[in-house]
Scaffold this motif. Structure first.
Motif, mmCIF file in Angstrom:
data_model
loop_
_atom_site.group_PDB
_atom_site.id
_atom_site.type_symbol
_atom_site.label_atom_id
_atom_site.label_comp_id
_atom_site.label_asym_id
_atom_site.label_seq_id
_atom_site.Cartn_x
_atom_site.Cartn_y
_atom_site.Cartn_z
ATOM 1 N N GLU A 55 0.778 -1.239 0.000
ATOM 2 C CA GLU A 55 0.000 0.000 0.000
ATOM 3 C C GLU A 55 0.810 1.290 0.000
ATOM 4 N N SER A 56 2.102 1.187 -0.264
ATOM 5 C CA SER A 56 2.851 2.448 -0.335
ATOM 6 C C SER A 56 4.085 2.289 -1.206
ATOM 7 N N PHE A 57 4.495 3.423 -1.748
ATOM 8 C CA PHE A 57 5.759 3.449 -2.478
ATOM 9 C C PHE A 57 6.852 3.761 -1.459
ATOM 10 N N PHE A 61 6.884 9.810 -1.011
ATOM 11 C CA PHE A 61 6.383 9.704 -2.387
ATOM 12 C C PHE A 61 5.648 10.988 -2.792
ATOM 13 N N ALA A 62 4.776 11.466 -1.918
ATOM 14 C CA ALA A 62 3.973 12.660 -2.253
ATOM 15 C C ALA A 62 4.879 13.862 -2.529
ATOM 16 N N VAL A 65 6.305 13.601 -5.959
ATOM 17 C CA VAL A 65 5.288 13.952 -6.974
ATOM 18 C C VAL A 65 5.182 15.470 -7.073
ATOM 19 N N MET A 66 5.152 16.146 -5.909
ATOM 20 C CA MET A 66 4.992 17.605 -5.916
ATOM 21 C C MET A 66 6.198 18.284 -6.567
ATOM 22 N N ILE A 69 5.797 18.040 -10.245
ATOM 23 C CA ILE A 69 4.773 18.981 -10.722
ATOM 24 C C ILE A 69 5.362 20.395 -10.781
ATOM 25 N N LEU A 72 7.485 20.672 -13.788
ATOM 26 C CA LEU A 72 6.639 20.774 -14.985
ATOM 27 C C LEU A 72 6.151 22.206 -15.174
ATOM 28 N N HIS B 15 -1.457 23.914 -3.590
ATOM 29 C CA HIS B 15 -0.541 22.776 -3.687
ATOM 30 C C HIS B 15 -0.635 21.834 -2.499
ATOM 31 N N PHE B 18 -3.417 19.469 -2.968
ATOM 32 C CA PHE B 18 -3.119 18.376 -3.892
ATOM 33 C C PHE B 18 -2.184 17.362 -3.251
ATOM 34 N N GLN B 19 -1.230 17.862 -2.463
ATOM 35 C CA GLN B 19 -0.315 16.918 -1.786
ATOM 36 C C GLN B 19 -1.105 16.001 -0.840
ATOM 37 N N VAL B 22 -2.738 13.394 -2.864
ATOM 38 C CA VAL B 22 -1.759 12.359 -3.248
ATOM 39 C C VAL B 22 -1.557 11.401 -2.072
ATOM 40 N N GLU B 23 -1.381 11.983 -0.879
ATOM 41 C CA GLU B 23 -1.139 11.131 0.301
ATOM 42 C C GLU B 23 -2.325 10.205 0.568
ATOM 43 N N GLU B 26 -2.459 7.501 -2.285
ATOM 44 C CA GLU B 26 -1.248 6.700 -2.515
ATOM 45 C C GLU B 26 -1.471 5.192 -2.280
ATOM 46 N N PHE B 51 -0.272 10.421 -10.796
ATOM 47 C CA PHE B 51 -0.688 11.638 -10.105
ATOM 48 C C PHE B 51 -0.470 12.892 -10.948
ATOM 49 N N ILE B 52 0.544 12.860 -11.810
ATOM 50 C CA ILE B 52 0.747 14.015 -12.692
ATOM 51 C C ILE B 52 -0.404 14.108 -13.693
ATOM 52 N N TYR B 55 -3.295 15.470 -11.852
ATOM 53 C CA TYR B 55 -3.130 16.917 -11.640
ATOM 54 C C TYR B 55 -3.544 17.694 -12.898
#
Lengths: 135, 184
Positions: A55-57, A61-62, A65-66, A69, A72, B15, B18-19, B22-23, B26, B51-52, B55
């Motif tokens: 259930e987790s990376f 992880f979050a 991802v941020m 982003i 990007l 942000h 969104f985090q 994600v949490e 996950e 997740f991207i 987003y």
């Protein structure tokens, strides 16, 4: 073991049988030991798969991802700047190219093409002239 | 904050919201992607990409399905693409895509050996086609109902049932002799 029976045993685990088939299967299970054993084996396989759940990376992880982003967004910002510069400079570039082409055609058509500078209508400068001009 | 509030805040550029999203999502994405791809570096990449994509598409998310269904669909599609890429790679390079050494596994004497059992299941799942693997992951690992699985995969319930039956039939064929060795 009978393929049809195995198929029915598998389907029964996902409620994929109608009532008639369920009754038929139940009566088979009541009398056949191998069928019962096969059902247990299938349940065992399913349980093993269910226990595979992760259930987790890796931690944070979050946050990763941020960060992606945010990167990007930076790239998008840079490409937006490039696009707006293109909007400003494209008409200038196109009109300049057009003027150069007109000058070229005019000078070639009048036979004035002793050098590339004269064809383009650019004053001919050499190093001496530039040095003189400095004084 | 619940999901709809987090989505709303995220679309306005918050942000932190969104985090948090994600949490919260996950575990669902991890179980889907790791179930499909195994615990590999690619799984983490696909998880991040999921997740991207979420987003980027959040502003167009209308809430026709739940956010869990929506994000699982993205994760499954990206995982299937990754599996196809893997297959192409292995066909081109004929690489020894680390297959599990079943010889070593059969040497395990302890029938309760969890690691050996885990590797056997991973081996069995690896042998399934992506579409069959997807139903197994959604139904058995994520615990979705047949109806929910059909929604995520956008196929009829009957298709889910038949894929489930065929996938489990194949797993039974692959694993029965091996599990038999382990469990006596």
């Amino acid at each position: 073991m009978d393929k049809k029976l195995i198929g029915q045993l598998i389907k029964s685990l996902d409620d994929g049988l109608n009532q008639e088939e369920v009754d038929e299967l139940n009566s088979t299970l009541a009398t056949s030991k191998p069928a019962k054993k096969e059902l247990e084996r299938l349940q065992d396989i399913r349980q093993s798969i269910q226990s595979e759940k992760t259930e987790s990376f890796r931690p944070y992880f979050a946050q990763r991802v941020m960060r992606r982003i945010a990167r990007l967004k930076e790239i998008k910002h840079e490409s937006d700047l490039f696009k707006s510069l293109m909007v400003v400079f494209r008409p200038v570039a196109v009109s300049t190219s057009f003027i150069i082409a007109v000058i070229l055609i005019y000078n070639i058509s009048t036979g004035n093409f002793t050098s590339l500078e004269s064809i383009l209508g650019i004053p001919e400068y050499n190093l001496e002239n530039i040095t003189y001009a400095a004084y | 904050m619940n999901y709809s509030e987090l989505i709303k805040s995220s679309t306005t550029g918050d942000h932190q919201a969104f985090q948090k999203l994600v949490e919260s999502l996950e575990p669902l994405v991890a179980s889907t992607v790791i179930g499909m791809l195994g615990n590999s570096p690619e799984a983490e990449d696909v998880g991040q990409e999921t997740f991207i994509r979420l987003y980027k598409s959040l502003s167009s998310f209308k809430g026709d399905s739940s956010i869990e269904t929506y994000v699982t669909r993205i994760a499954i599609n990206l995982s299937i693409n990754e599996l196809k890429k893997r297959k192409r790679r292995s066909m081109i390079f004929k690489s020894a895509e680390t297959d599990i050494d079943l010889g070593n596994l059969s040497d395990h004497k302890n029938p309760q050996d969890e690691e050996a059992n885990r590797q056997l299941i991973e081996y069995g799942l690896k042998k399934l086609k992506p579409d069959f693997k997807a139903v197994i992951v959604l139904r058995l690992i994520n615990g979705y109902s047949v109806k929910e699985t059909s929604k995520v995969l956008n196929v009829a319930e009957g298709t889910v049932l038949s894929r489930l039956a065929r996938a489990q039939g194949k797993l039974r064929k692959i694993l029965t002799p091996l599990l038999g060795d382990h469990r006596g």
